[in-house]
Design an enzyme around this catalytic site. Sequence first.
Site, PDB file in Angstrom:
ATOM      1  N   THR A 134      -9.616  41.159  15.589  1.00 33.16           N
ATOM      2  CA  THR A 134     -10.346  41.444  14.355  1.00 33.16           C
ATOM      3  C   THR A 134     -10.986  42.828  14.421  1.00 33.16           C
ATOM      4  O   THR A 134     -11.257  43.330  15.502  1.00 33.16           O
ATOM      5  CB  THR A 134     -11.449  40.367  14.256  1.00 33.16           C
ATOM      6  OG1 THR A 134     -10.830  39.143  13.912  1.00 33.16           O
ATOM      7  CG2 THR A 134     -12.513  40.682  13.244  1.00 33.16           C
ATOM      8  N   ARG A 165      -8.738  26.989   6.889  1.00 30.36           N
ATOM      9  CA  ARG A 165      -9.854  27.277   7.803  1.00 30.36           C
ATOM     10  C   ARG A 165     -10.535  28.588   7.349  1.00 30.36           C
ATOM     11  O   ARG A 165      -9.884  29.550   6.982  1.00 30.36           O
ATOM     12  CB  ARG A 165      -9.313  27.402   9.222  1.00 30.36           C
ATOM     13  CG  ARG A 165     -10.380  27.688  10.275  1.00 30.36           C
ATOM     14  CD  ARG A 165     -10.320  29.108  10.748  1.00 30.36           C
ATOM     15  NE  ARG A 165     -11.293  29.398  11.767  1.00 30.36           N
ATOM     16  CZ  ARG A 165     -11.516  30.621  12.230  1.00 30.36           C
ATOM     17  NH1 ARG A 165     -10.820  31.631  11.781  1.00 30.36           N
ATOM     18  NH2 ARG A 165     -12.446  30.828  13.122  1.00 30.36           N
ATOM     19  N   VAL A 166     -11.859  28.606   7.349  1.00 33.03           N
ATOM     20  CA  VAL A 166     -12.597  29.774   6.891  1.00 33.03           C
ATOM     21  C   VAL A 166     -13.189  30.510   8.089  1.00 33.03           C
ATOM     22  O   VAL A 166     -13.852  29.914   8.937  1.00 33.03           O
ATOM     23  CB  VAL A 166     -13.708  29.368   5.885  1.00 33.03           C
ATOM     24  CG1 VAL A 166     -14.558  30.577   5.506  1.00 33.03           C
ATOM     25  CG2 VAL A 166     -13.081  28.747   4.644  1.00 33.03           C
ATOM     26  N   SER A 167     -12.917  31.821   8.147  1.00 34.10           N
ATOM     27  CA  SER A 167     -13.376  32.673   9.257  1.00 34.10           C
ATOM     28  C   SER A 167     -14.835  33.093   9.052  1.00 34.10           C
ATOM     29  O   SER A 167     -15.313  33.186   7.927  1.00 34.10           O
ATOM     30  CB  SER A 167     -12.489  33.907   9.305  1.00 34.10           C
ATOM     31  OG  SER A 167     -13.079  34.923  10.058  1.00 34.10           O
ATOM     32  N   ASP A 168     -15.509  33.400  10.166  1.00 32.96           N
ATOM     33  CA  ASP A 168     -16.876  33.940  10.090  1.00 32.96           C
ATOM     34  C   ASP A 168     -16.892  35.341   9.485  1.00 32.96           C
ATOM     35  O   ASP A 168     -17.952  35.815   9.044  1.00 32.96           O
ATOM     36  CB  ASP A 168     -17.465  34.040  11.504  1.00 32.96           C
ATOM     37  CG  ASP A 168     -16.660  35.032  12.341  1.00 32.96           C
ATOM     38  OD1 ASP A 168     -15.508  34.699  12.675  1.00 32.96           O
ATOM     39  OD2 ASP A 168     -17.169  36.134  12.618  1.00 32.96           O
ATOM     40  N   THR A 223     -17.037  39.492  16.360  1.00 32.96           N
ATOM     41  CA  THR A 223     -15.650  39.103  16.601  1.00 32.96           C
ATOM     42  C   THR A 223     -15.627  38.025  17.676  1.00 32.96           C
ATOM     43  O   THR A 223     -16.602  37.866  18.414  1.00 32.96           O
ATOM     44  CB  THR A 223     -14.785  40.335  16.999  1.00 32.96           C
ATOM     45  OG1 THR A 223     -13.470  39.888  17.343  1.00 32.96           O
ATOM     46  CG2 THR A 223     -15.374  41.079  18.186  1.00 32.96           C
ATOM     47  N   GLY A 224     -14.518  37.286  17.758  1.00 27.47           N
ATOM     48  CA  GLY A 224     -14.447  36.177  18.705  1.00 27.47           C
ATOM     49  C   GLY A 224     -14.168  34.893  17.959  1.00 27.47           C
ATOM     50  O   GLY A 224     -13.693  34.915  16.817  1.00 27.47           O
ATOM     51  N   GLY A 245     -14.609  32.272  15.563  1.00 29.69           N
ATOM     52  CA  GLY A 245     -15.453  32.227  14.374  1.00 29.69           C
ATOM     53  C   GLY A 245     -16.425  31.063  14.365  1.00 29.69           C
ATOM     54  O   GLY A 245     -17.588  31.199  13.952  1.00 29.69           O
TER      55      GLY A 245
END
Length: 308
Positions: free
Chosen positions: A169, A197-200, A218-219, A221
């Site tokens: 990311t 799925r929703v990312s941070d 990053t990492g 989520g």
Amino acid sequence: MQPKLIIHGGASSLDDKGGLNSVRQSLHQIVQTTYDLLLQGGSAVDAVVLGCKQLEDEPRFNAGTGSVLQSDGQVRMSASLMDGTAQRFSGVINVSRTKNPIELAQFLQNESDRVLSDYGAAELLRELNTPIYNPLTDSRLKEWVEERKNDFSRDMARLIADEEAGRGTIGVVALDQEGRIAAGTSTGGKGFERIGRVSDSAMPAGNYATSMAGVSCTGIGEDIINECLAARIVIRVTDGLPLGEAMERSMAESRENQRDLGVIALDHTGAIAWGKTCDIILAAYHNGTTIGDTLEWHGLGEELSGSC
Ligand code: ASP
């Protein structure tokens, strides 16, 4: 005031350090062109958008071109932009078939509905007459085919696989000459995730800024969301903690909670900081005099953060 800039190209475990030199080259070059814009009087928001676009266009990073594939073999990207001065967040979640998701986030800054998900984001692309673009690369497809054989056993797509593939990311945090801060983050997601799925990356947990500080994460989520990491660091600075200490404390908590993540930040005094609980964060910065990076700092040692 003297502009400051920090960018990242993801955080994860490091399979193979061979690709680091070419990662360094592309991070430094993007820091330079983005910092030049700040030196010419460009705003923090414009610098963040420019930096994110260049990182999205670089296939080695998992955002825009070169995004990882989800479990069904499709690319769905998320991006957000936060203007710290206006304290305004905008973003898109799980958008496909576009080159620069950060541009959609930029457009939404001035709308009353500021975070759009898949169908709504696709409608917006149509409304804006954005050309259809396929961000899929051969190495991401190869990676997905390989992972499919193992039934997607990895937690995340690889950060560094070979010279062309891999990496994470992206994110940019900038402080401009007027003392304004902005943060932007863009991702293809974790890779191999469940549809929907929703990312941070398009949440204030993963990307947040005020007039005091800005942060991009990053990492994994889910770990970042559980720590509400970006907002947590910014609030610590707002409450009076120096940025370096805010970072250190937040990383200690993240380590304690066994999170797998990395983070970049800067504050209104011009302090720059980074942190990680994973092997490596691919970050580079301009501190006003020189360009530096975090690429030599890897492994799961005691040290969780750094600043300058
Ligand atoms: N944070 C991103 C996500 O979980 C992945 C990454 O940072 O590489 O969607």
